[in-house]
Design an enzyme around this catalytic site. Structure first.
Site, PDB file in Angstrom:
ATOM      1  N   CYS A 119       0.811  -1.223   0.000  1.00 24.36           N
ATOM      2  CA  CYS A 119       0.000   0.000   0.000  1.00 24.36           C
ATOM      3  C   CYS A 119       0.841   1.268   0.000  1.00 24.36           C
ATOM      4  CB  CYS A 119      -0.955   0.004   1.193  1.00 24.36           C
ATOM      5  SG  CYS A 119      -2.262  -1.206   1.011  1.00 24.36           S
ATOM      6  N   HIS A 259      -3.363   7.436   3.022  1.00 27.79           N
ATOM      7  CA  HIS A 259      -3.774   6.156   2.438  1.00 27.79           C
ATOM      8  C   HIS A 259      -5.147   5.784   3.006  1.00 27.79           C
ATOM      9  CE1 HIS A 259      -3.847   2.175   0.923  1.00 27.79           C
ATOM     10  NE2 HIS A 259      -3.677   1.598   2.095  1.00 27.79           N
ATOM     11  N   ASN A 289     -10.310   0.492  -0.073  1.00 26.08           N
ATOM     12  CA  ASN A 289      -8.848   0.533  -0.147  1.00 26.08           C
ATOM     13  C   ASN A 289      -8.401   0.044  -1.530  1.00 26.08           C
ATOM     14  OD1 ASN A 289      -6.105   0.195   0.100  1.00 26.08           O
ATOM     15  ND2 ASN A 289      -6.189  -0.982   2.001  1.00 26.08           N
TER      16      ASN A 289
HETATM   17  O1  UT7 Z   1      -3.877  -1.065   3.424  1.00 23.78           O
HETATM   18  C1  UT7 Z   1      -2.992  -1.941   4.015  1.00 23.78           C
HETATM   19  C2  UT7 Z   1      -3.063  -1.936   5.460  1.00 23.78           C
HETATM   20  N1  UT7 Z   1      -4.280  -2.531   5.941  1.00 23.78           N
HETATM   21  C3  UT7 Z   1      -4.902  -1.995   6.965  1.00 23.78           C
HETATM   22  O2  UT7 Z   1      -4.491  -0.959   7.414  1.00 23.78           O
HETATM   23  C4  UT7 Z   1      -6.082  -2.723   7.570  1.00 23.78           C
HETATM   24  C5  UT7 Z   1      -5.958  -2.690   9.059  1.00 23.78           C
HETATM   25  N2  UT7 Z   1      -7.013  -3.410   9.753  1.00 23.78           N
HETATM   26  C6  UT7 Z   1      -8.299  -3.025   9.788  1.00 23.78           C
HETATM   27  O3  UT7 Z   1      -8.682  -2.070   9.143  1.00 23.78           O
HETATM   28  C7  UT7 Z   1      -9.234  -3.744  10.733  1.00 23.78           C
HETATM   29  O4  UT7 Z   1      -8.485  -4.602  11.550  1.00 23.78           O
HETATM   30  C8  UT7 Z   1     -10.359  -4.543  10.035  1.00 23.78           C
HETATM   31  C9  UT7 Z   1     -11.344  -3.592   9.386  1.00 23.78           C
HETATM   32  C10 UT7 Z   1      -9.768  -5.496   9.023  1.00 23.78           C
HETATM   33  C11 UT7 Z   1     -11.128  -5.342  11.087  1.00 23.78           C
HETATM   34  O5  UT7 Z   1     -11.606  -4.498  12.106  1.00 23.78           O
HETATM   35  P1  UT7 Z   1     -11.337  -4.826  13.637  1.00 23.78           P
HETATM   36  O6  UT7 Z   1     -12.014  -3.770  14.404  1.00 23.78           O
HETATM   37  O7  UT7 Z   1      -9.866  -4.989  13.846  1.00 23.78           O
HETATM   38  O8  UT7 Z   1     -12.102  -6.181  13.822  1.00 23.78           O
HETATM   39  P2  UT7 Z   1     -11.558  -7.600  14.338  1.00 23.78           P
HETATM   40  O9  UT7 Z   1     -10.745  -8.248  13.296  1.00 23.78           O
HETATM   41  O10 UT7 Z   1     -10.966  -7.431  15.682  1.00 23.78           O
HETATM   42  O11 UT7 Z   1     -12.906  -8.364  14.491  1.00 23.78           O
HETATM   43  C12 UT7 Z   1     -13.909  -8.000  15.465  1.00 23.78           C
HETATM   44  C13 UT7 Z   1     -15.087  -8.914  15.323  1.00 23.78           C
HETATM   45  C14 UT7 Z   1     -14.691 -10.405  15.274  1.00 23.78           C
HETATM   46  O12 UT7 Z   1     -15.704 -11.143  15.940  1.00 23.78           O
HETATM   47  P3  UT7 Z   1     -15.498 -11.623  17.454  1.00 23.78           P
HETATM   48  O13 UT7 Z   1     -14.259 -12.481  17.435  1.00 23.78           O
HETATM   49  O14 UT7 Z   1     -15.357 -10.389  18.251  1.00 23.78           O
HETATM   50  O15 UT7 Z   1     -16.768 -12.382  17.717  1.00 23.78           O
HETATM   51  C15 UT7 Z   1     -14.722 -10.722  13.812  1.00 23.78           C
HETATM   52  O16 UT7 Z   1     -14.951 -12.064  13.550  1.00 23.78           O
HETATM   53  O17 UT7 Z   1     -15.760  -8.656  14.094  1.00 23.78           O
HETATM   54  C16 UT7 Z   1     -15.854  -9.864  13.321  1.00 23.78           C
HETATM   55  N3  UT7 Z   1     -15.754  -9.516  11.917  1.00 23.78           N
HETATM   56  C17 UT7 Z   1     -16.804  -9.129  11.182  1.00 23.78           C
HETATM   57  N4  UT7 Z   1     -18.103  -8.971  11.475  1.00 23.78           N
HETATM   58  C18 UT7 Z   1     -18.920  -8.547  10.497  1.00 23.78           C
HETATM   59  C19 UT7 Z   1     -14.655  -9.490  11.130  1.00 23.78           C
HETATM   60  N5  UT7 Z   1     -14.966  -9.096   9.894  1.00 23.78           N
HETATM   61  C20 UT7 Z   1     -16.298  -8.868   9.900  1.00 23.78           C
HETATM   62  C21 UT7 Z   1     -17.221  -8.436   8.908  1.00 23.78           C
HETATM   63  N6  UT7 Z   1     -18.501  -8.277   9.256  1.00 23.78           N
HETATM   64  N7  UT7 Z   1     -16.840  -8.131   7.643  1.00 23.78           N
END
Ligand code: UT7
Length: 334
Positions: A119, A259, A289
């Protein structure tokens, strides 16, 4: 900045996004997710997709963005010296996508190559393009950021498919004698991030096989939580560092061009810089993204609001890990 010294200014901008709009609503029918979760966790409402049945690769979008720039900037493609395509999704792995793009847009006097830093590809490409101009070696460098992320996204993986979209943007770097354009950079990488955001197979480490296909190893994987943590602190640190080292306070900065990975990362960076939200470029809600295309797509969307002399801070974070910030003075008003 010493007057009279050759600096590298952005003098034209172009963009292209495909027509198909993949909304959060449509994603709800594909994976277990919902509009409220995606919007509150990422800020994304929709993204553009170059549909597979169109049979086109990243070059298709890169060419469209470059042609948009040539038309708007009234540039003769024969005057271009170099075409760099920043991308993680080249058309093919061996033949340079940039070489093809250069030929297709009529840049018959240019050479071209691809630049890959996840990225941060476009950000690092800005450094490369500016160096060629500052050295006096070339006078017109076309830098294109283009990615067809849909070609490597697993649409059964809700943690990645909601984030990424397709698109392309282009900028032209030319010499400037008023001290405008590229001023300073702070660029970093750390291989500790290699396994947090990656596509396991298809490279020399794990070539394609029946196994890799069966195990879905040709799709992008990310440990979102870990990447998020690194991204928030490093992108904000880089932006703060570039402000400090150039004696810029929040009033001096006209725009942050961040970004577009997650609105929460963008907000954290803006807060750390003490910037009002009105100074933060954002289009993540429409495009998600787009990896290498986020920064030039922002410039294209905000071009009319930019004024000659505006102090702009670019910041990015991506796989590898790779990240950094660039300070640039905008060179024209529309
Ligand atoms: O561009 C390159 C660099 N990339 C980035 O900068 C991305 C960085 N990361 C992120 O933007 C975030 O980590 C995400 C958007 C990918 C995820 O958000 P998060 O707040 O970190 O969520 P998480 O992975 O901690 O997941 C929280 C909960 C989980 O459920 P439990 O374990 O709490 O029951 C996930 O399973 O949300 C669940 N979850 C979803 N729920 C609904 C994960 N993806 C989804 C989804 N819809 N699409």
């Amino acid at each position: 900045m010493v007057m009279g010294k050759l600096t590298a200014a952005i003098t034209a901008v172009g963009a292209f996004v495909p027509n198909f709009v993949l909304t959060n609503k449509l994603l709800e029918a594909m994976v277990e997710t919902n509009d409220e979760w995606i919007t509150s966790r990422t800020g994304i409402k929709e993204r553009r997709i170059l549909k597979p049945e169109e049979g086109q690769g990243t070059s298709y979008m890169a060419i469209k963005a470059a042609k948009d720039l040539l038309k708007k900037g009234k540039i003769d493609p024969k005057d271009i010296d170099l075409v760099i395509v920043a991308t993680v999704t080249p058309d093919t792995l061996v033949a340079s996508t940039a070489a093809y793009v250069a030929t297709e847009i009529g840049a018959s006097n240019a050479f071209g190559y691809d630049l890959l830093a996840a990225c941060s590809s476009f950000l690092f490409g800005m450094s490369t393009a500016a160096s060629y101009i500052e050295s006096g070696r070339y006078r017109k460098v076309l830098l294109i950021g283009a990615d067809k992320m849909s070609s490597i996204v697993d649409y059964t993986d809700r943690t990645t498919c909601i984030i990424f979209g397709d698109g392309a943007g282009a900028v032209l770097f030319e010499p400037n004698k008023e001290g405008l354009g590229f001023q300073n950079e702070y660029l970093r990488s750390d291989g500790v991030g290699r396994n947090f955001l990656n596509m396991d197979a298809g490279g020399s480490l794990l070539p394609a096989s029946m196994e890799t296909v069966k195990n879905r190893k040709h799709y992008i994987y990310q440990d979102g939580k870990s990447v998020f943590k690194f991204a928030v602190s490093n992108m904000a640190d880089a932006a703060a560092y570039i402000m400090e080292h150039n004696q810029l306070n929040h009033e001096d900065v006209a725009w942050l061009v961040p970004h577009q990975a997650n609105k929460r990362i963008i907000d954290a960076t803006a807060n750390r810089m003490g910037l009002d939200h009105s100074k933060v470029m954002m289009n993540i809600q429409y495009y998600g993204n787009t990896t290498s295309a986020t920064l030039p797509l922002l410039l294209a969307d905000y071009e009319k609001q930019l004024k000659k002399g505006d102090n702009i801070v670019f910041a990015a974070f991506g796989g590898g890990f790779t990240w950094g910030a660039i300070y640039l003075k905008w060179a024209y008003s529309k």
